[in-house]
Design a protein around this motif. Structure first.
Motif, PDB file in Angstrom:
ATOM      1  N   CYS A 145      -8.019   0.356   6.833  1.00  0.00           N
ATOM      2  CA  CYS A 145      -7.332  -0.717   6.117  1.00  0.00           C
ATOM      3  C   CYS A 145      -6.188  -0.129   5.300  1.00  0.00           C
ATOM      4  O   CYS A 145      -6.063   1.092   5.157  1.00  0.00           O
ATOM      5  N   ALA A 146      -5.360  -1.010   4.760  1.00  0.00           N
ATOM      6  CA  ALA A 146      -4.264  -0.628   3.873  1.00  0.00           C
ATOM      7  C   ALA A 146      -4.428  -1.412   2.579  1.00  0.00           C
ATOM      8  O   ALA A 146      -4.096  -2.598   2.516  1.00  0.00           O
ATOM      9  N   ARG A 147      -4.959  -0.754   1.549  1.00  0.00           N
ATOM     10  CA  ARG A 147      -5.327  -1.418   0.297  1.00  0.00           C
ATOM     11  C   ARG A 147      -4.374  -1.003  -0.820  1.00  0.00           C
ATOM     12  O   ARG A 147      -3.949   0.152  -0.909  1.00  0.00           O
ATOM     13  N   VAL A 148      -4.052  -1.956  -1.692  1.00  0.00           N
ATOM     14  CA  VAL A 148      -3.271  -1.686  -2.900  1.00  0.00           C
ATOM     15  C   VAL A 148      -4.238  -1.397  -4.039  1.00  0.00           C
ATOM     16  O   VAL A 148      -5.126  -2.212  -4.331  1.00  0.00           O
ATOM     17  N   ALA A 156      -5.781   3.909   5.689  1.00  0.00           N
ATOM     18  CA  ALA A 156      -6.853   4.884   5.505  1.00  0.00           C
ATOM     19  C   ALA A 156      -8.198   4.185   5.652  1.00  0.00           C
ATOM     20  O   ALA A 156      -8.293   2.952   5.609  1.00  0.00           O
ATOM     21  N   LEU A 157      -9.247   4.974   5.839  1.00  0.00           N
ATOM     22  CA  LEU A 157     -10.594   4.422   5.914  1.00  0.00           C
ATOM     23  C   LEU A 157     -10.969   3.834   4.561  1.00  0.00           C
ATOM     24  O   LEU A 157     -10.793   4.462   3.516  1.00  0.00           O
ATOM     25  N   PRO A 195       0.810  -1.225   0.000  1.00  0.00           N
ATOM     26  CA  PRO A 195       0.000   0.000   0.000  1.00  0.00           C
ATOM     27  C   PRO A 195       0.837   1.267   0.000  1.00  0.00           C
ATOM     28  O   PRO A 195       0.387   2.311  -0.492  1.00  0.00           O
ATOM     29  N   GLY A 196       2.064   1.205   0.498  1.00  0.00           N
ATOM     30  CA  GLY A 196       2.910   2.392   0.557  1.00  0.00           C
ATOM     31  C   GLY A 196       3.774   2.615  -0.661  1.00  0.00           C
ATOM     32  O   GLY A 196       4.443   3.646  -0.754  1.00  0.00           O
ATOM     33  N   GLY A 197       3.781   1.673  -1.608  1.00  0.00           N
ATOM     34  CA  GLY A 197       4.621   1.862  -2.781  1.00  0.00           C
ATOM     35  C   GLY A 197       4.661   0.630  -3.649  1.00  0.00           C
ATOM     36  O   GLY A 197       4.458  -0.496  -3.175  1.00  0.00           O
ATOM     37  N   ALA A 198       4.960   0.848  -4.946  1.00  0.00           N
ATOM     38  CA  ALA A 198       5.034  -0.251  -5.909  1.00  0.00           C
ATOM     39  C   ALA A 198       6.440  -0.771  -6.096  1.00  0.00           C
ATOM     40  O   ALA A 198       6.642  -1.752  -6.820  1.00  0.00           O
ATOM     41  N   THR A 199       7.426  -0.133  -5.460  1.00  0.00           N
ATOM     42  CA  THR A 199       8.814  -0.581  -5.517  1.00  0.00           C
ATOM     43  C   THR A 199       9.425  -0.391  -4.134  1.00  0.00           C
ATOM     44  O   THR A 199       8.921   0.399  -3.322  1.00  0.00           O
ATOM     45  N   PRO A 200      10.523  -1.087  -3.843  1.00  0.00           N
ATOM     46  CA  PRO A 200      11.183  -0.863  -2.557  1.00  0.00           C
ATOM     47  C   PRO A 200      11.615   0.586  -2.344  1.00  0.00           C
ATOM     48  O   PRO A 200      11.532   1.104  -1.224  1.00  0.00           O
TER      49      PRO A 200
END
Length: 474
Positions: A133-136, A118-119, A98-103
């Motif tokens: 929740c933390a959604r991609v 986020a909600l 959820p925080g990023g698509a790469t390291p």
């Protein structure tokens, strides 16, 4: 709190008994009797209770120490490496979180504190309010179901019927995320093998590739087997020859914790093993109505009234590992070293506070620093952990980092992936390792990785700077 209540209770009983006795005897107590009943008696009782507890503990500990068997469970299980064990080389890392698509994206978001749950508009609590929740974003569940359903019809799996469809929406999300990460790692493996001198043909000239796929822990045995087979099929479609793909050595349900698995690979990677690459990948999603209902029924779901609960997350993360001993290609940067992990298991859940909860992670951290070398402690510039936002986990992490690395800024240089990306099991642990590998490659510094997300398992390892001369010394 228990000690305070015990002290108050002893004093209250002593005073009540003394007052009742004097009232029945219809006489005034002397100053000596007052001091003895009001102060000396309760203190004597408390001392006897304390002494009795110590004596009982010694009596119980005597037979346990005398009996043969494993060491006391409160001590960390020191990961003593065999003589042949050497550090692994992390060639590449990939993730979808959820925080990023790469390291690099995840590391930047974590450092800037821009990564947080986020909600969620799709998952609601019992009162109809959105859950944290933390959604991609960007996962096509329908396309994933169509592809997997067509493959299941052509490749029936034992114990798994193709109709009705045997995977939930969150399972599809996990497999979709895992497929993207696996494709990137297989492509990295092909590029690494070809740049190391393996010709593009024949295919048999490529090194063997071992896949360690950590499926969601909630799956049954048939789902584990089908998910493993599906991802292996995607690896072959990505271009890795089937004859160079090692079969799984153990049932998919018997998957080890990430740190323990890395230790197993380190033990198998020592020369004179033939050239072999390894991909360790985990994928999971807790963003399903059934998963949320289970957490809520167990009172483990984060809410305004349950601030120590879990925040559901999802994602996929993986590492591409190479055996040591060979110099890297000239056009590639030197790979990052992954030193041997120190692992341990608590005798009770981490939710029950105790001495083991506070000390084991720090003890394992010391062992990991020692395994990395004498200069590791001074070179640590970051702590990357799978810790989530729960108070007891975060306190354990901060106490460990403060005790081992007092030179670090705990607010800026200690990063907990679980607190930013939610609870996602082994995925969170591998994401912390992938982020640590990125930091080590970017900054040329050592990174201490800690794991305390699991209720029982604890682990620590060091990911070192890009290897310069270690190829000739290993």
């Amino acid at each position: 709190m228990r000690r305070c209540l015990l002290t108050v209770s002893v004093f209250a009983l002593s005073w009540t008994g003394a007052i009742a006795y004097w009232r029945d005897s219809t006489r005034m107590p002397t100053p000596g009797e007052l001091a003895g009943a009001m102060l000396a008696l309760p203190l004597a009782l408390l001392f006897m209770l304390w002494l009795g507890k110590k004596v009982l503990a010694r009596l119980l500990a005597g037979p346990a120490l005398a009996a043969p068997g494993p060491a006391a469970p409160l001590q960390a299980e020191a990961a003593t490496p065999p003589a042949a064990a050497v550090p692994l080389h992390i060639v590449a890392a990939s993730l979808r979180m959820p925080g990023g698509a790469t390291p690099s994206e995840l590391l930047a978001a974590m450092r800037s504190r821009q990564c947080r749950p986020a909600l969620d508009g799709q998952l609601l609590d019992a009162d109809g309010y959105p859950l944290l929740c933390a959604r991609v974003d960007g996962i096509d569940e329908e396309l994933q179901q169509q592809l997997l359903a067509a493959w299941l019809r052509e490749h029936p799996q034992a114990g798994l019927a193709s109709e009705p469809f045997p995977f939930n929406p969150e399972d599809l999300r996990a497999l979709a995320l895992g497929a993207v990460v696996l494709a990137e790692l297989v492509d990295e493996a092909l590029q690494h093998a070809l740049s190391a001198g393996a010709p593009a043909s024949p295919a048999s000239a490529l090194p063997m590739l071992r896949l360690h796929l950590l499926m969601p822990a909630s799956w049954n045995a048939a789902q584990h087997q089908a998910g493993d087979a599906w991802l292996r099929h995607l690896a072959r479609e990505q271009g890795w020859p089937a004859q160079q793909l090692l079969p799984p050595t153990e049932p998919a349900t018997r998957q080890a914790a990430p740190f323990a698995l890395l230790n197993q690979l380190a033990g198998h990677a020592a020369p004179p093993q033939p050239p072999c690459l390894s991909i360790v990948l985990a994928c999971d999603s807790h963003l399903g109505e059934l998963r949320v209902h289970v957490l809520a029924s167990q009172e483990q779901l984060f809410s305004a009234s349950q601030t120590n609960g879990q925040i559901p997350g999802e994602g996929a993360a993986g590492l591409l590992l190479d055996i040591p001993g060979a110099a890297p290609p000239l056009d590639e940067p030197a790979p990052v070293l992954l030193h041997r992990a120190a692992t341990g298991e608590l005798p009770q859940g981490a939710s029950q506070r105790g001495a083991a909860d506070k000390n084991m992670l720090a003890d394992l951290g010391r062992q990991a620093l020692a395994a990395a070398g004498d200069e590791a402690t001074a070179g640590i510039a970051l702590v990357s952990a799978d810790t989530d936002q729960r108070a007891n986990r975060m306190l354990e992490l901060m106490q460990c980092a403060g005790a081992l690395l007092p030179q670090l800024d705990l607010g800026e240089q200690v990063l907990g992936v679980g607190a930013a990306c939610g609870q996602c099991g082994a995925v969170t642990t591998l994401a912390a390792l992938a982020m640590a590998r990125q930091a080590a490659a970017d900054d040329g510094a050592q990174v201490l990785c800690l794991s305390n997300l699991d209720p029982l398992q604890r682990g620590a390892l060091v990911i070192g700077p890009p290897a310069q001369n270690s190829h000739s010394t290993t």
